[in-house]
Every structure is written in C-alpha cells, then in structure tokens.
Design a protein around this motif. Sequence first.
Motif, PDB file in Angstrom:
ATOM      1  N   ASP A  41       0.866  -1.040  -0.127  1.00 14.59           N
ATOM      2  CA  ASP A  41       0.102  -0.075  -0.030  1.00 14.59           C
ATOM      3  C   ASP A  41       0.916   1.226  -0.195  1.00 14.59           C
ATOM      4  OD1 ASP A  41      -0.105   1.181   3.181  1.00 14.59           O
ATOM      5  OD2 ASP A  41       0.309  -0.908   3.014  1.00 14.59           O
ATOM      6  N   GLU A  42       1.978   1.236   0.493  1.00 18.15           N
ATOM      7  CA  GLU A  42       2.959   2.421   0.474  1.00 18.15           C
ATOM      8  C   GLU A  42       3.321   2.871  -1.018  1.00 18.15           C
ATOM      9  OE1 GLU A  42       7.484   3.231   1.724  1.00 18.15           O
ATOM     10  OE2 GLU A  42       6.187   2.594   3.495  1.00 18.15           O
ATOM     11  N   VAL A  43       3.573   1.915  -1.827  1.00 14.00           N
ATOM     12  CA  VAL A  43       4.018   2.429  -3.103  1.00 14.00           C
ATOM     13  C   VAL A  43       2.940   2.702  -4.017  1.00 14.00           C
ATOM     14  CG1 VAL A  43       4.109   0.274  -4.057  1.00 14.00           C
ATOM     15  CG2 VAL A  43       5.376   1.867  -5.072  1.00 14.00           C
ATOM     16  N   ILE A  44       1.703   2.245  -3.596  1.00 13.09           N
ATOM     17  CA  ILE A  44       0.394   2.277  -4.110  1.00 13.09           C
ATOM     18  C   ILE A  44      -0.016   3.993  -3.476  1.00 13.09           C
ATOM     19  CG2 ILE A  44      -2.037   2.052  -3.817  1.00 13.09           C
ATOM     20  CD1 ILE A  44      -1.479  -0.870  -4.096  1.00 13.09           C
ATOM     21  N   GLU A  45       0.304   4.218  -2.659  1.00 11.92           N
ATOM     22  CA  GLU A  45       0.094   5.564  -1.752  1.00 11.92           C
ATOM     23  C   GLU A  45       0.858   6.676  -2.541  1.00 11.92           C
ATOM     24  OE1 GLU A  45      -1.833   8.533   0.684  1.00 11.92           O
ATOM     25  OE2 GLU A  45      -2.304   6.836  -0.413  1.00 11.92           O
ATOM     26  N   LYS A  46       2.079   6.338  -2.748  1.00 12.63           N
ATOM     27  CA  LYS A  46       3.054   7.149  -3.441  1.00 12.63           C
ATOM     28  C   LYS A  46       2.829   7.606  -4.807  1.00 12.63           C
ATOM     29  CE  LYS A  46       6.835   7.024  -0.281  1.00 12.63           C
ATOM     30  NZ  LYS A  46       8.364   6.633  -0.030  1.00 12.63           N
ATOM     31  N   MET A  47       2.542   6.328  -5.690  1.00 13.45           N
ATOM     32  CA  MET A  47       1.931   6.549  -7.003  1.00 13.45           C
ATOM     33  C   MET A  47       0.748   7.379  -7.227  1.00 13.45           C
ATOM     34  SD  MET A  47       4.537   5.158  -8.691  1.00 13.45           S
ATOM     35  CE  MET A  47       3.882   5.264 -10.197  1.00 13.45           C
ATOM     36  N   HIS A  48      -0.238   7.094  -6.254  1.00 11.89           N
ATOM     37  CA  HIS A  48      -1.338   8.090  -6.388  1.00 11.89           C
ATOM     38  C   HIS A  48      -1.147   9.412  -6.351  1.00 11.89           C
ATOM     39  CE1 HIS A  48      -5.980   7.950  -4.874  1.00 11.89           C
ATOM     40  NE2 HIS A  48      -5.552   8.763  -5.902  1.00 11.89           N
ATOM     41  N   CYS A 402      14.194  -3.302   7.596  1.00  5.56           N
ATOM     42  CA  CYS A 402      13.063  -3.925   7.543  1.00  5.56           C
ATOM     43  C   CYS A 402      11.999  -2.847   7.616  1.00  5.56           C
ATOM     44  CB  CYS A 402      12.786  -5.151   8.189  1.00  5.56           C
ATOM     45  SG  CYS A 402      11.330  -6.278   7.792  1.00  5.56           S
ATOM     46  N   PRO A 403      11.962  -1.914   6.877  1.00 12.74           N
ATOM     47  CA  PRO A 403      10.992  -0.725   7.378  1.00 12.74           C
ATOM     48  C   PRO A 403       9.237  -1.244   6.871  1.00 12.74           C
ATOM     49  CG  PRO A 403      11.998  -0.383   4.974  1.00 12.74           C
ATOM     50  CD  PRO A 403      12.636  -1.336   5.767  1.00 12.74           C
ATOM     51  N   LYS A 404       9.214  -2.097   5.985  1.00  6.91           N
ATOM     52  CA  LYS A 404       7.827  -2.424   5.537  1.00  6.91           C
ATOM     53  C   LYS A 404       7.087  -3.622   5.971  1.00  6.91           C
ATOM     54  CE  LYS A 404       8.198  -0.171   0.918  1.00  6.91           C
ATOM     55  NZ  LYS A 404       7.827  -0.110  -0.369  1.00  6.91           N
ATOM     56  N   LYS A 405       8.050  -4.450   6.353  1.00  8.28           N
ATOM     57  CA  LYS A 405       7.686  -5.937   6.946  1.00  8.28           C
ATOM     58  C   LYS A 405       6.551  -6.702   6.343  1.00  8.28           C
ATOM     59  CE  LYS A 405       9.085  -4.538  11.746  1.00  8.28           C
ATOM     60  NZ  LYS A 405       9.816  -3.154  11.200  1.00  8.28           N
ATOM     61  N   LEU A 406       6.413  -6.459   4.863  1.00 11.30           N
ATOM     62  CA  LEU A 406       5.508  -7.293   4.316  1.00 11.30           C
ATOM     63  C   LEU A 406       5.794  -8.930   4.228  1.00 11.30           C
ATOM     64  CD1 LEU A 406       5.078  -5.158   1.066  1.00 11.30           C
ATOM     65  CD2 LEU A 406       3.321  -5.377   2.920  1.00 11.30           C
ATOM     66  N   LEU A 407       7.049  -9.045   4.464  1.00 13.59           N
ATOM     67  CA  LEU A 407       7.591 -10.617   4.382  1.00 13.59           C
ATOM     68  C   LEU A 407       8.043 -10.859   5.657  1.00 13.59           C
ATOM     69  CD1 LEU A 407       9.289 -10.713   0.928  1.00 13.59           C
ATOM     70  CD2 LEU A 407       6.970 -11.175   1.592  1.00 13.59           C
ATOM     71  N   ALA A 408       7.569 -10.141   6.664  1.00 15.83           N
ATOM     72  CA  ALA A 408       7.827 -10.588   8.343  1.00 15.83           C
ATOM     73  C   ALA A 408       6.984 -11.671   8.513  1.00 15.83           C
ATOM     74  CB  ALA A 408       7.689  -9.284   9.006  1.00 15.83           C
ATOM     75  N   LEU A 409       7.279 -13.024   7.934  1.00 13.80           N
ATOM     76  CA  LEU A 409       6.359 -14.195   8.016  1.00 13.80           C
ATOM     77  C   LEU A 409       7.081 -15.096   8.975  1.00 13.80           C
ATOM     78  CD1 LEU A 409       5.190 -14.532   4.372  1.00 13.80           C
ATOM     79  CD2 LEU A 409       3.950 -13.223   6.140  1.00 13.80           C
ATOM     80  N   SER A 410       8.317 -15.008   9.359  1.00 17.24           N
ATOM     81  CA  SER A 410       8.757 -16.307  10.375  1.00 17.24           C
ATOM     82  C   SER A 410       8.440 -15.928  11.513  1.00 17.24           C
ATOM     83  CB  SER A 410      10.439 -15.986  10.005  1.00 17.24           C
ATOM     84  OG  SER A 410      11.012 -17.002  11.108  1.00 17.24           O
TER      85      SER A 410
END
Length: 604
Positions: A41-48, A402-410
């Motif tokens: 959603d962060e890149v989406i917000e910046k592109m918006h 790790c600023p976004k943590k989208l793949l913080a799955l472990s």
Amino acid sequence: MAKNQAIHTFHIPVMGLAYTIDSPIRVAQYGITSVISIIDDEVIEKMHTFYSQKFNFNYEGISNKIQDYRALRITSYLNMVDAIVQQKFEAFKQELAESKEALNNYIAMLPNKSELKKGLQNLLEDGIAFKENVMNYLENNLSAGEIDVNIMTKVDKDNFIKNEQLPVTFNDAHASLRGFANSNLSSSVVLSAGMNPRLYSYFENFKDFFPDTNGALKKKIILKVSDFRSAMIQGNFLAKKGLWVSEYRIESGLNCGGHAFATDGFLLGPILEEFHQKKEQLIQAAQELMIKALTIKEMPVPENPLELKITVQGGVGTADEHQFLLDHYQMDSVGWGSPFLLVPEATSVDAATRELLAKSVEKDFYISQISPLGIPFNTVRGTTNEALKQHRITEDKSGSSCPKKLLALSKEFSNQGICTASRKYQDIKLEELDAQKDALSLKDYEKKKTKITEKSCLCVGLVNAAYIENGIKIKGEEQGVVICPGPNLAYFDKEVSLSKMVQHIYGNATVTGAIDRPNLFINELKMYVDYLKNEIEETTSDITAGQIKKLQSFKNNLLEGIEYYSKLFSETQFFKMDFVKIQNQLHDYKNSIFTIEIPKLEMV
C-alpha cells in the motif's frame, strides 16, 4: 467484433511489486490488459500522489494512522487508475478518428486475424465521412484493456497495534482483497503462490464476485496455477462457496519471472495438453458445486455455465511460439512479461536497470535464493541491490532495516513475525552459527553463513525502480534495485517501443537479438534438467526414502515429457525450420537425463 471482446491475444502479467504498478495507465487505451500488484500500500499511495499531481486530481492522501488505511489506499488508487484510463481511452478514440496516421499506427499494432483490424482497414480505404464513421465504429467495437490486480496469497502477514493482534480481515492479503472488492473496477484479481483457504473464504463477503441476475460477474477470479490437479482442487474449493474461477493462468514453473515454483518434473507442454483435454471437466465439476452453493445461499443461479478461459505465460519469445500456443492448445491469451521490462511505454523501470537488462546475456540470469519466502527467485547479476548487500556483508552489517515488514512471516523468534532478510533476524542466526563454528569445517561454515545473509529486502528493492523513474524521493536505508526477470529476457537486447514489441508478438517485426534462441519448450527442459542435477547435488547423507522417490519421479516425468515433445514436434506444422535441431536437442537431453544417478539409501 463485440465491444468487450479482447482486442489483443496477449496480456502483460504482474511483475514485482511496482514494475507494472501503473501499466494500465500506460497501455490500457490500446486494448492491452495488464496486472497491478496491490500488496504494497505504500508504493500505491506514493504513485497515487504522483499521478494525482500529473493529471490535476485533488488528492490529500490517506494516512497510515487511520483504521483500515491499507484497503482504503488500494481502493482509492484503483479508482484513480480507472478514471485516468477512461480519460485516456476517450482521448485515444478521438485521436484515431481525427488522424489517419494515428489510425494507421494503431492498425499496425493489432493482431493480423483481428476483426477490428479488418474493420478499421476498410474504413481507412473508404475515406467517406471518415471521422464520423471511424468514431461510430470505435464506439461499438473498441474497449480498453482490463485493469487487473494481483495478490500473492502467501503474503498475508498478521498485523498488530501495540502488541495486540488485529482480526484476520486486517491481514495483508485480506486487506488487499478488500481494497479491490470495494473499488469501482469491473476486472479480475489474479491469485498467485498457491492456495490460502482463509483468504479464499473471505471472497464470500463481497457480492461483486457472485453472478448477478443476468449471470454476469462484476469482479472475476483468476488463479495462477502450475498443473491441472491444483487447478481442480482450488477451483472446486471456491465453487463450493458459490464462487467461479473465470480463468486459469498456467505459468511455467521455472521459465518465468519472480518466484519460481518448480513442478515435480512436469513440463509445460504436457501440462497444457492436460488442460486442453480436460477443460470441460473443470467447467462441469465447478458448475455443479457452484449451483448447489448459490441455491443454498438463495442467490441468483446462472442458466448456463459461466465463461472459463485458459491462458499461459512464461518464456514465450517469438510470434511462432505465441500463435502455436493459441492454435494448438486453444489458449485464450498468452502472457508476455519480462520482454516488456525493456518497453518504457509499458512498465515502470529506471534507465540504469533497463540498460542492465538489455546488455545481460544467458549466464547473467539465474535462479537465486534471495527471497525471504524461501522460494527460488529469478533475478539477474549486476543489480545495485546485489552490490549494496554484498558491501554490508563485508562490513559485518548484513540484513535490512526492514521498514515495511510485508514479508515478516517467520515466527521463529517472534509471534508478530520477522523477515529473514532483516538485520534483526540475521544477527540472531549469525550468532547461533558462530556458536557452532568450532564444530564445522570452513566450507560448511561459509555455506551456512551465505544461506543466512543472501536474502534481499524485496519489499524495498522491488519498488525502487518505479520511484527512480518517476522522480519520487526514496527514504530510509539504501537498498538499490531488485529486478526479477525471467531467463527468456536474455534474448532481448535493447530498449524498444510499445508498437515494435506488439508487432514482434504478432510477427510483423523482430526485436530480439542475433543470439541463437532455443524453442521455449527446450529452454524450459534445460532448466528442469539443471534443477534436478542441483537438487541431487544438494542432498546429504541423511536423505530419506521419500526424497529419493520424489527425485526418481521427477526424472521419470522429464523423460515422459521428452517423449511427448518428440511426438508433438513431429506432428505440428509449426517450427518446421528448426525440426531437426529440436529433435537432436531432445535426444541429447534424454541421454543426459539417463546418466543422472538418483541417490540411494546408505545401509548402516
């Protein structure tokens, strides 16, 4: 042709997190369908914000401090993309009606057998009341490409506020789905990376995914699959909930971009053959289950089975291959992904990365282990991310902030999840490794260390190219660019225009380099043979009977695939000029596979 019938016989699949983030804005007016990733959603917000300024839209932004900001950002962005596409589409039709040059250029981009192409050529030749006739024809026959979206089902991290876990509906993939479902779009969501039952069940909350009283779906479901069995299981799971899969998007397990989900040695040709032969089984099985579910839910039941498309993507590089897949296997569309990374009019890639892709050759493209998901990942040597990561390793500062943590799955060290590419995770693992150092050989120690430190921050690396190209400021720790092309890009060696690439797809131009390019099936076969050899090399002395059985099955499936190809190339009218070369290659690979020894259990 009907207005909503597909204009083109190809589509542009999702690439990375941001390489196709704005592709519909760039290409939809030409009738080209493309796919946006909506997990970040962060890149989406910046592109918006970027496009709002570019098109003079009033957009104040959506703060990440408000509830459900993730879904709201996605909905808002998709609505804006839809508005821009419609604006550009109307302007494009006007341009075609007013300019014969523009019309000629567009006709050159259309499929040779296209009814739209024939119709426009006839109007061009008539020349009577040109503008009015062309506009009337376009209004009735031309439609914009679809604005489809992609959700990688595994990227569904739990979210927390001050150590308190939020409900499942606020998980990353769930919020992304809600963002799409609440948008104005009438298009499809592509689900990739396998089955997520919890996410699939969440679809039931949105009426747009169910047929209306006319049997129409406002929003459709596309499943990216690698084999027929998986398609049947997932399709029936959704059908039991009254949900219809409108398209199965078959992707080569290894000859693709991004994450590489290898099959058990099943090759693309035999997989496509099974889908072609059993398509009606998919339809009938799902139809019966869907009718039963809709009846129980007291929802409208379609009188006839809904449309089901079968499409394919991964490694296609010539007009002959494209047409063969359409004709022989009756595919509804063919995905062309990585080659469009060299088309500035179609994808969001910075100039330096495009230059790297253009000059890279076969040996530069490889399957890496840089993904924090632990899934093999296609990439290319020489990226800025690779250099920065190696510098940090040398300085004993490996890992990302790790600023976004989208793949913080472990969940190995925290219930809230931690990313294996993060500095926090790698510090812990390296400390554990150092405690074992005296018991390991130097070779084993370095091997284990590399396995820890080779992970890259994909969340940042996969969006930086879009930021650089569009002049959007990049904050935080420098990560450079991660790019995830398929190995097929080795045969494309220069930046090209959208028109030229599309003409290449339809056989009216050539944009590939002089290098000898194997047939897409041969290319994939080579990758699977190499993959099997590597899997065997990675085995250890404690290999299990189950692993041995899997490797033997993999080998047998490759041999069966070669037999299938030998018969296929003998019978088809396509590829006749390369027939002898292809048969020789199949023979060589067959002999090579025979020599591969599957490990045996060691007797104690």
